[in-house]
Motif scaffolding. Structure first.
Motif, mmCIF file in Angstrom:
data_model
loop_
_atom_site.group_PDB
_atom_site.id
_atom_site.type_symbol
_atom_site.label_atom_id
_atom_site.label_comp_id
_atom_site.label_asym_id
_atom_site.label_seq_id
_atom_site.Cartn_x
_atom_site.Cartn_y
_atom_site.Cartn_z
ATOM 1 N N ARG A 43 45.399 26.086 46.655
ATOM 2 C CA ARG A 43 44.426 26.592 45.700
ATOM 3 C C ARG A 43 44.073 28.048 45.981
ATOM 4 N NH1 ARG A 43 40.106 21.592 45.341
ATOM 5 N NH2 ARG A 43 41.381 20.220 44.027
ATOM 6 N N ARG A 44 43.687 28.720 44.929
ATOM 7 C CA ARG A 44 43.312 30.118 45.074
ATOM 8 C C ARG A 44 41.902 30.241 45.632
ATOM 9 N NH1 ARG A 44 46.530 33.930 42.646
ATOM 10 N NH2 ARG A 44 48.342 33.081 41.571
ATOM 11 N N ASP A 45 41.675 31.343 46.306
ATOM 12 C CA ASP A 45 40.356 31.620 46.859
ATOM 13 C C ASP A 45 39.353 31.727 45.713
ATOM 14 O OD1 ASP A 45 38.343 32.589 48.705
ATOM 15 O OD2 ASP A 45 38.706 34.553 47.814
ATOM 16 N N PRO A 46 38.269 30.947 45.725
ATOM 17 C CA PRO A 46 37.353 30.917 44.582
ATOM 18 C C PRO A 46 36.624 32.230 44.321
ATOM 19 C CG PRO A 46 36.441 29.692 46.445
ATOM 20 C CD PRO A 46 37.870 30.005 46.783
ATOM 21 N N LEU A 47 36.427 33.041 45.346
ATOM 22 C CA LEU A 47 35.699 34.297 45.163
ATOM 23 C C LEU A 47 36.572 35.382 44.557
ATOM 24 C CD1 LEU A 47 33.214 36.107 45.543
ATOM 25 C CD2 LEU A 47 34.004 36.544 47.887
ATOM 26 N N VAL A 100 36.517 43.306 44.062
ATOM 27 C CA VAL A 100 37.142 44.544 43.590
ATOM 28 C C VAL A 100 38.351 44.896 44.461
ATOM 29 C CG1 VAL A 100 36.813 47.039 43.317
ATOM 30 C CG2 VAL A 100 35.051 45.445 42.521
ATOM 31 N N THR A 101 38.235 44.696 45.755
ATOM 32 C CA THR A 101 39.373 44.948 46.646
ATOM 33 C C THR A 101 40.556 44.065 46.257
ATOM 34 O OG1 THR A 101 37.930 45.572 48.483
ATOM 35 C CG2 THR A 101 40.172 44.888 49.032
ATOM 36 N N ALA A 102 40.281 42.822 45.941
ATOM 37 C CA ALA A 102 41.342 41.911 45.508
ATOM 38 C C ALA A 102 42.003 42.408 44.225
ATOM 39 C CB ALA A 102 40.767 40.512 45.295
ATOM 40 N N GLN A 103 41.207 42.897 43.284
ATOM 41 C CA GLN A 103 41.745 43.437 42.034
ATOM 42 C C GLN A 103 42.638 44.647 42.297
ATOM 43 O OE1 GLN A 103 38.274 44.274 39.669
ATOM 44 N NE2 GLN A 103 37.673 42.118 39.524
ATOM 45 N N ARG A 104 42.200 45.513 43.190
ATOM 46 C CA ARG A 104 42.968 46.714 43.501
ATOM 47 C C ARG A 104 44.287 46.365 44.196
ATOM 48 N NH1 ARG A 104 37.836 50.429 45.658
ATOM 49 N NH2 ARG A 104 37.004 50.916 43.566
ATOM 50 N N LEU A 105 44.239 45.421 45.116
ATOM 51 C CA LEU A 105 45.466 45.004 45.796
ATOM 52 C C LEU A 105 46.447 44.372 44.812
ATOM 53 C CD1 LEU A 105 43.971 43.462 49.059
ATOM 54 C CD2 LEU A 105 45.304 45.574 48.877
ATOM 55 N N THR A 106 45.930 43.573 43.900
ATOM 56 C CA THR A 106 46.786 42.921 42.902
ATOM 57 C C THR A 106 47.436 43.956 41.993
ATOM 58 O OG1 THR A 106 45.409 40.931 42.935
ATOM 59 C CG2 THR A 106 46.827 41.240 41.023
ATOM 60 N N ALA A 107 46.659 44.955 41.577
ATOM 61 C CA ALA A 107 47.210 46.016 40.724
ATOM 62 C C ALA A 107 48.278 46.799 41.471
ATOM 63 C CB ALA A 107 46.087 46.941 40.263
ATOM 64 N N TRP A 108 48.038 47.072 42.741
ATOM 65 C CA TRP A 108 49.006 47.839 43.539
ATOM 66 C C TRP A 108 50.284 47.050 43.770
ATOM 67 C CZ3 TRP A 108 51.131 47.153 48.498
ATOM 68 C CH2 TRP A 108 51.791 48.267 49.031
ATOM 69 N N ALA A 109 50.162 45.768 44.040
ATOM 70 C CA ALA A 109 51.331 44.941 44.343
ATOM 71 C C ALA A 109 52.161 44.609 43.112
ATOM 72 C CB ALA A 109 50.887 43.647 45.026
ATOM 73 N N GLY A 110 51.533 44.563 41.950
ATOM 74 C CA GLY A 110 52.261 44.206 40.741
ATOM 75 C C GLY A 110 52.429 42.695 40.603
ATOM 76 N N SER A 111 52.935 42.293 39.473
ATOM 77 C CA SER A 111 53.019 40.862 39.162
ATOM 78 C C SER A 111 53.989 40.099 40.058
ATOM 79 C CB SER A 111 53.423 40.678 37.701
ATOM 80 O OG SER A 111 54.697 41.277 37.451
ATOM 81 N N GLY A 218 41.506 34.611 63.882
ATOM 82 C CA GLY A 218 41.224 33.494 64.748
ATOM 83 C C GLY A 218 40.087 32.623 64.295
ATOM 84 N N THR A 219 39.055 33.198 63.612
ATOM 85 C CA THR A 219 37.874 32.400 63.312
ATOM 86 C C THR A 219 37.424 32.467 61.872
ATOM 87 O OG1 THR A 219 36.471 34.251 63.975
ATOM 88 C CG2 THR A 219 37.007 32.641 65.663
ATOM 89 N N ALA A 220 37.815 33.474 61.122
ATOM 90 C CA ALA A 220 37.268 33.639 59.777
ATOM 91 C C ALA A 220 37.730 32.528 58.857
ATOM 92 C CB ALA A 220 37.692 34.999 59.201
ATOM 93 N N SER A 221 36.863 32.122 57.931
ATOM 94 C CA SER A 221 37.237 31.085 56.967
ATOM 95 C C SER A 221 37.509 31.710 55.620
ATOM 96 C CB SER A 221 36.090 30.068 56.829
ATOM 97 O OG SER A 221 34.929 30.693 56.314
ATOM 98 N N LEU A 222 38.300 31.013 54.810
ATOM 99 C CA LEU A 222 38.707 31.563 53.529
ATOM 100 C C LEU A 222 37.529 31.672 52.562
ATOM 101 C CD1 LEU A 222 42.114 29.792 52.931
ATOM 102 C CD2 LEU A 222 41.732 32.217 53.217
ATOM 103 N N GLY A 223 36.586 30.787 52.667
ATOM 104 C CA GLY A 223 35.548 30.750 51.649
ATOM 105 C C GLY A 223 34.375 31.664 51.905
ATOM 106 N N ALA A 224 34.272 32.230 53.089
ATOM 107 C CA ALA A 224 33.070 32.985 53.410
ATOM 108 C C ALA A 224 33.294 34.476 53.307
ATOM 109 C CB ALA A 224 32.623 32.641 54.838
ATOM 110 N N ALA A 225 32.283 35.164 52.907
ATOM 111 C CA ALA A 225 32.318 36.631 52.925
ATOM 112 C C ALA A 225 31.767 37.063 54.260
ATOM 113 C CB ALA A 225 31.476 37.189 51.773
ATOM 114 N N ALA A 226 32.650 37.523 55.163
ATOM 115 C CA ALA A 226 32.212 37.832 56.512
ATOM 116 C C ALA A 226 31.403 39.112 56.564
ATOM 117 C CB ALA A 226 33.435 37.951 57.425
#
Length: 226
Positions: A43-47, A100-111, A218-226
């Motif tokens: 599943r995709r990251d909900p945030l 916004v960082t996710a949007q920028r990375l997606t735009a840079w990487a392309g489809s 090592g410790t960060a979780s996918l769902g949390a904004a650290a």
């Protein structure tokens, strides 16, 4: 719930028949549970809407396997992110910066690129970029990720990112874990410099950074904004 099956037979034969019927049902149940778990992991990251770790890994391996020396693995870590979370905008501002960082990375990487959130404020990207264009494209990424983010109707937050990258032709491997580890080491080597660092073979020998191995937090979780 399994269907009810009525069997008219002596008790011994009836037990054998019922056991035979239960085997395929049990096998299907195990398969269904396994499939459900795989779907959950993918599943995709909900945030941010980015791929989770397993989904990203699968797509990234396809890219490195198909394009070999023309592929590039990038690790991105936001600088001073805790200060954004602890600032006036709180976690809402932090979540906005992540999105916004996710949007920028997606735009840079392309489809056709693979973009994933590995955890907290760390992201990974795998793309097809030839050696002749790597430095230019990485410089473009650094510039893109350093643009201020509007977190609340005109309130701008300054952001910065540390970027490390690794390529199969430099490291002599298409193994994603090794490429991520080297990219992670390169990212730390260039921490807070504002420029992307392309890993060389020395970065591939770093076994662990801040408790992270193989380019994994090592410790960060996918769902949390650290």
């Amino acid at each position: 719930m399994a269907p009810t099956v009525r069997v008219h037979a002596p008790s011994g034969q009836r037990a054998l028949i019922i056991t035979s019927l239960a085997v395929p049902l049990t096998g299907w149940t195990v398969h269904a549970v396994s499939l459900h778990r795989k779907l959950n992991k993918a599943r995709r990251d909900p945030l941010t809407g980015l791929l989770g770790r397993d989904g990203y890994t699968a797509k990234a391996q396809q890219i490195t396997g198909r394009y070999g020396d023309s592929s590039l693995v990038v690790i991105v870590d936001l600088d001073h992110f805790k200060e954004i979370n602890d600032g006036p905008g709180g976690h809402a501002a932090g979540d906005r910066v992540l999105a916004v960082t996710a949007q920028r990375l997606t735009a840079w990487a392309g489809s056709r690129g693979a973009v994933g959130r590995l955890g907290g404020d760390e992201f990974a990207v795998t793309v097809r970029i030839g050696a002749a264009r790597r430095e230019l494209r990485l410089a473009q990424l650094a510039t893109l990720l350093s643009q201020p983010v509007d977190v609340d109707g005109g309130d701008l937050v300054d952001v910065a990112a540390s970027i490390g990258a690794a390529s199969p032709d430099v490291l002599g491997t298409t193994d994603l874990a090794q490429l991520q580890r080297a990219a992670d080491a390169a990212m730390y080597a260039g921490k807070h410099t504002g420029r992307a660092v392309l890993a060389d073979r020395s970065h591939a020998t770093v076994p662990s950074i801040n408790g992270r191995r193989d380019g994994r937090p090592g410790t960060a979780s996918l769902g949390a904004a650290a």
